[in-house]
Write a protein that holds these residues in place. Structure first.
Motif, mmCIF file in Angstrom:
data_model
loop_
_atom_site.group_PDB
_atom_site.id
_atom_site.type_symbol
_atom_site.label_atom_id
_atom_site.label_comp_id
_atom_site.label_asym_id
_atom_site.label_seq_id
_atom_site.Cartn_x
_atom_site.Cartn_y
_atom_site.Cartn_z
ATOM 1 N N ASP A 1 7.337 11.046 22.397
ATOM 2 C CA ASP A 1 6.851 10.634 21.078
ATOM 3 C C ASP A 1 6.743 9.113 21.001
ATOM 4 O OD1 ASP A 1 5.926 10.978 18.453
ATOM 5 O OD2 ASP A 1 7.934 10.751 17.642
ATOM 6 N N SER B 1 -0.833 17.194 20.046
ATOM 7 C CA SER B 1 -0.802 18.514 20.659
ATOM 8 C C SER B 1 -2.242 18.935 20.910
ATOM 9 C CB SER B 1 -0.094 19.507 19.742
ATOM 10 O OG SER B 1 -0.064 20.765 20.354
ATOM 11 N N ASN C 1 -3.112 21.102 23.443
ATOM 12 C CA ASN C 1 -3.134 22.351 24.213
ATOM 13 C C ASN C 1 -3.788 22.134 25.573
ATOM 14 O OD1 ASN C 1 -1.841 23.922 22.193
ATOM 15 N ND2 ASN C 1 -3.781 23.961 21.074
ATOM 16 N N ASN D 1 -2.865 19.592 10.433
ATOM 17 C CA ASN D 1 -2.284 19.353 11.749
ATOM 18 C C ASN D 1 -1.881 17.897 11.949
ATOM 19 O OD1 ASN D 1 -2.791 22.000 12.482
ATOM 20 N ND2 ASN D 1 -4.864 21.517 13.118
ATOM 21 N N TYR E 1 -0.091 14.221 11.988
ATOM 22 C CA TYR E 1 1.239 13.773 12.357
ATOM 23 C C TYR E 1 2.025 13.450 11.089
ATOM 24 C CZ TYR E 1 4.981 10.700 13.689
ATOM 25 O OH TYR E 1 6.213 10.124 13.819
ATOM 26 N N GLN F 1 -1.551 14.195 25.548
ATOM 27 C CA GLN F 1 -0.722 15.405 25.480
ATOM 28 C C GLN F 1 0.663 15.067 26.020
ATOM 29 O OE1 GLN F 1 -1.386 18.777 24.449
ATOM 30 N NE2 GLN F 1 0.816 18.892 24.722
#
Length: 158
Positions: free
Chosen positions: A20, A72, A74, A92, A94, A121
């Motif tokens: 992060d 994210s 994926n 979605n 942050y 990612q």
């Protein structure tokens, strides 16, 4: 620090939680290695809540904002993508630990300022405090900086 520059490059994230902290770590690397950017550009460690406050205090001089953060996607860990603000859906978005969105205040600026997000990612977002990036993301810092320079140059040429 004054944010009264035409171009802002802001690294967002929390260095206390593994990957992060990617955005702030990219900014640290830029500063430690004296990497220069074209134009009137300011490089900012936005940490977690700071972006919300920075972007709610806009300057007339602002033309371009680039945000470096995790997302994210994926995808395989270390995948880097460049997104437009409208590709970040509010549901979605942050949310920092205080429930503040890093992107929400940017929506008020998007008609006046060019905004791009360079996202990666993550591989490791621990549930408990754990400082330090995964090797995968640490190795992607130079590539992210090169992508940032490329994106800024394209924004400046418009």
């Amino acid at each position: 620090m004054s944010y009264n520059h035409e171009n802002l490059i802001v690294g967002c994230g929390n260095t206390l939680y593994g990957d992060d902290g990617f955005g702030p770590e990219v900014i640290r690397y830029i500063k430690e290695n004296n990497i220069e950017f074209p134009g009137d550009t300011c490089v900012i460690d936005g940490a977690t809540s700071a972006p919300h406050y920075i972007f709610t205090l806009p300057q007339e001089k602002w033309k371009n904002i680039i945000i470096i953060d995790i997302a994210s996607l994926n995808e395989e860990a270390g995948t880097i993508k460049v997104l437009n603000l409208d590709q970040i859906h509010e549901e979605n978005r942050y949310m920092d630990v205080h429930g503040l969105s890093a992107t929400y205040p940017l929506h008020d600026l998007k008609e006046k300022v060019n905004i791009k997000l360079i996202v990666i990612q993550p591989e490791n977002i621990p549930f408990e405090m754990e400082m330090g990036l995964s090797k995968t993301l640490e190795d992607k810092i130079p590539q992210t900086i090169n992508k940032t320079i490329e994106i800024l140059n394209s924004m400046l040429s418009k």
